[in-house]
Design a protein around this motif. Sequence first.
Motif: not given
Length: 108
Positions: A81-91
């Motif tokens: 996702p463009k937003d690092f705050n939406k960078f989840k464990s699945m990524h």
Amino acid sequence: MSGVWVFKNGVVRLVENPGADSLQGSSGRRKVLVHTPSDEVITSYAVLERKLLSLGWERYYDDPDLLQYHKRSTVHLISLPKDFNKFKSMHMYDIVVKNRNLFEVRDT
């Protein structure tokens, strides 16, 4: 590994702790991505991109809503996702799987 398998838009994925904070695993702790050779925690996409580019990944600019990286010698594509705050464990786990022995996910 626990969670719920979700089928959405033709893709099946494991959702860990549905309804919980997206960066938390079953232990309730936040997850971080670590570059193992340098033991550096990835704190931004700029840091991650430097690491990926040095490993032969190339940036794709096709989708304005995603950061995408491709490695020519493989069929792998990393989509974030463009937003690092939406960078989840699945990524994070996706990066680990596609870069064996170079990254790992740790509890904070």
